[in-house]
Design a protein around this motif. Structure first.
Motif, PDB file in Angstrom:
ATOM      1  N   HIS A   1       4.519   1.224   1.227  1.00  0.00           N
ATOM      2  CA  HIS A   1       4.747  -0.241   1.910  1.00  0.00           C
ATOM      3  C   HIS A   1       4.974  -1.834   1.568  1.00  0.00           C
ATOM      4  CE1 HIS A   1       4.345   3.262   5.206  1.00  0.00           C
ATOM      5  NE2 HIS A   1       6.169   2.734   4.686  1.00  0.00           N
TER       6      HIS A   1
ATOM      7  N   GLU B   1       5.978   8.954   4.946  1.00  0.00           N
ATOM      8  CA  GLU B   1       6.433   9.051   6.812  1.00  0.00           C
ATOM      9  C   GLU B   1       7.824   8.947   6.950  1.00  0.00           C
ATOM     10  OE1 GLU B   1       3.097   5.243   7.017  1.00  0.00           O
ATOM     11  OE2 GLU B   1       2.137   6.818   7.397  1.00  0.00           O
TER      12      GLU B   1
ATOM     13  N   HIS C   1       1.692   5.660   1.304  1.00  0.00           N
ATOM     14  CA  HIS C   1       1.360   6.883   2.018  1.00  0.00           C
ATOM     15  C   HIS C   1       2.070   8.234   1.259  1.00  0.00           C
ATOM     16  CE1 HIS C   1       0.402   4.582   5.666  1.00  0.00           C
ATOM     17  NE2 HIS C   1       1.243   3.629   5.218  1.00  0.00           N
TER      18      HIS C   1
ATOM     19  N   HIS D   1       1.037  -1.234   0.101  1.00  0.00           N
ATOM     20  CA  HIS D   1       0.064  -0.022   0.021  1.00  0.00           C
ATOM     21  C   HIS D   1       0.918   1.702  -0.395  1.00  0.00           C
ATOM     22  CE1 HIS D   1       1.450  -0.760   4.243  1.00  0.00           C
ATOM     23  NE2 HIS D   1       0.790   0.972   3.920  1.00  0.00           N
TER      24      HIS D   1
ATOM     25  N   THR E   1       2.238   1.990  10.990  1.00  0.00           N
ATOM     26  CA  THR E   1       2.281   3.739  11.269  1.00  0.00           C
ATOM     27  C   THR E   1       0.758   3.549  10.780  1.00  0.00           C
ATOM     28  OG1 THR E   1       1.952   3.883   8.948  1.00  0.00           O
ATOM     29  CG2 THR E   1       4.561   4.010   9.259  1.00  0.00           C
TER      30      THR E   1
HETATM   31 ZN    ZN Z   1       1.961   1.983   5.490  1.00  0.00          ZN
END
Ligand code: ZN
Ligand code: BZU
Length: 260
Positions: A118, A105, A95, A93, A198
């Motif tokens: 990730h 992140e 961010h 996935h 996270t």
């Molecule tokens: Zn993630």
């Protein structure tokens, strides 16, 4: 409302109200400062052997865009690096931010990237994923930074082409015959440290493997990612952007580098 998210009323500053782990001593993400990193010559290279047939679907869960893989046996695994044994690929996935100058992140020497991908793996010695979440060596996440540039990496296109089919929360589409190792940059250099999810539940079960070399995406590809919505089909449009957690206290943890 109790459902966590990234807005002012349910964002990272309030997650601890329902997920006490969010205030733990080994939380992620963190800022990485090269001056504090320790080169560890004993860190071996990591190896991914992924079966393209393990890819199943791509979905918008209102918080990210996720590709799910068959992890019912050792079909797509990650080995080596800081890991002991083979960890099974479960999902990947991303961010990202509301503009190209932020969205990752982890932050490297003060630099924020436009996005962070990730790849989530878990240790089958703990029986199942739910069991692995409860173990310090239960999960391994490979993080790849996405940088906006002129020569976008073609391989990310496959994921972004699916975006139009999963615009709103809950939408899912078949996503097959995909080997995510094509997303890896040339260099295998990485940083590694022990941390957490996270997002809630923020369990501290993750061995992070962050790749030093970012991959390039185009500004248009980032705009495509930002066209996803948090809302369901017939709800008011709420753009899915800024789904990143700010850096958390390092609390004395050592970040090791596989490179000098
Ligand atoms: Zn993630
Ligand atoms: C939106 C919830 N994200 C969670 C959901 N899972 C965690 C456990 O779930 C139990 C029901 S997960 O393993 O898929 C996972 S990995 C990451 S991250 N950003 O740290 O790579 C967050 C999450």
């Amino acid at each position: 409302q109790s459902v966590w998210g990234y807005d002012s009323d349910n964002g990272p500053e309030r997650w601890h109200e329902n997920y006490p782990m969010a205030k733990g001593d080994k939380q992620s993400p963190i800022e990485i400062n090269s001056k504090d990193v320790r080169h560890d010559a004993s860190l071996t290279p990591w190896h991914a052997s992924y079966d393209p047939g393990a890819a199943k679907t791509i979905l918008n869960n209102g918080r990210t865009c996720r590709v799910v893989f068959d992890d019912t046996f050792d079909r797509s695994v990650l080995r080596g690096g800081p890991l002991t044994g083979a960890y099974r690929l479960r999902q990947l996935h991303l961010h990202w931010g509301s503009s190209d100058d932020h969205g990752s992140e982890h932050i490297i020497d003060g630099e924020k990237y436009a996005a962070e991908l990730h790849m989530v793996h878990w240790n089958p010695k703990h029986g199942n994923f739910a069991g692995a979440l409860k173990q310090p060596d239960g999960v391994a996440v490979v993080g790849i930074f996405l940088k906006v540039g002129k020569t976008p990496k073609a391989e990310i296109k496959r994921i972004l082409e699916e975006i139009d089919n999963i615009k709103t929360k809950g939408k899912e589409a078949p996503f097959q015959h995909f080997d995510p190792s094509i997303l890896f940059p040339k260099s295998r250099d990485y940083w590694t440290y022990h941390g957490s999810f996270t997002t809630p539940p923020c369990e501290e079960c993750i061995t992070w493997i962050l790749l030093r070399e970012p991959i390039e995406v185009s500004a248009d590809q980032m705009a495509k990612l930002r066209s996803l919505s948090k809302n369901g089909e017939n709800e008011p449009v709420n753009p899915l952007v800024d789904n990143w957690r700010p850096p958390q206290p390092v609390k004395g943890r050592i970040v090791r580098a596989s490179f000098k």
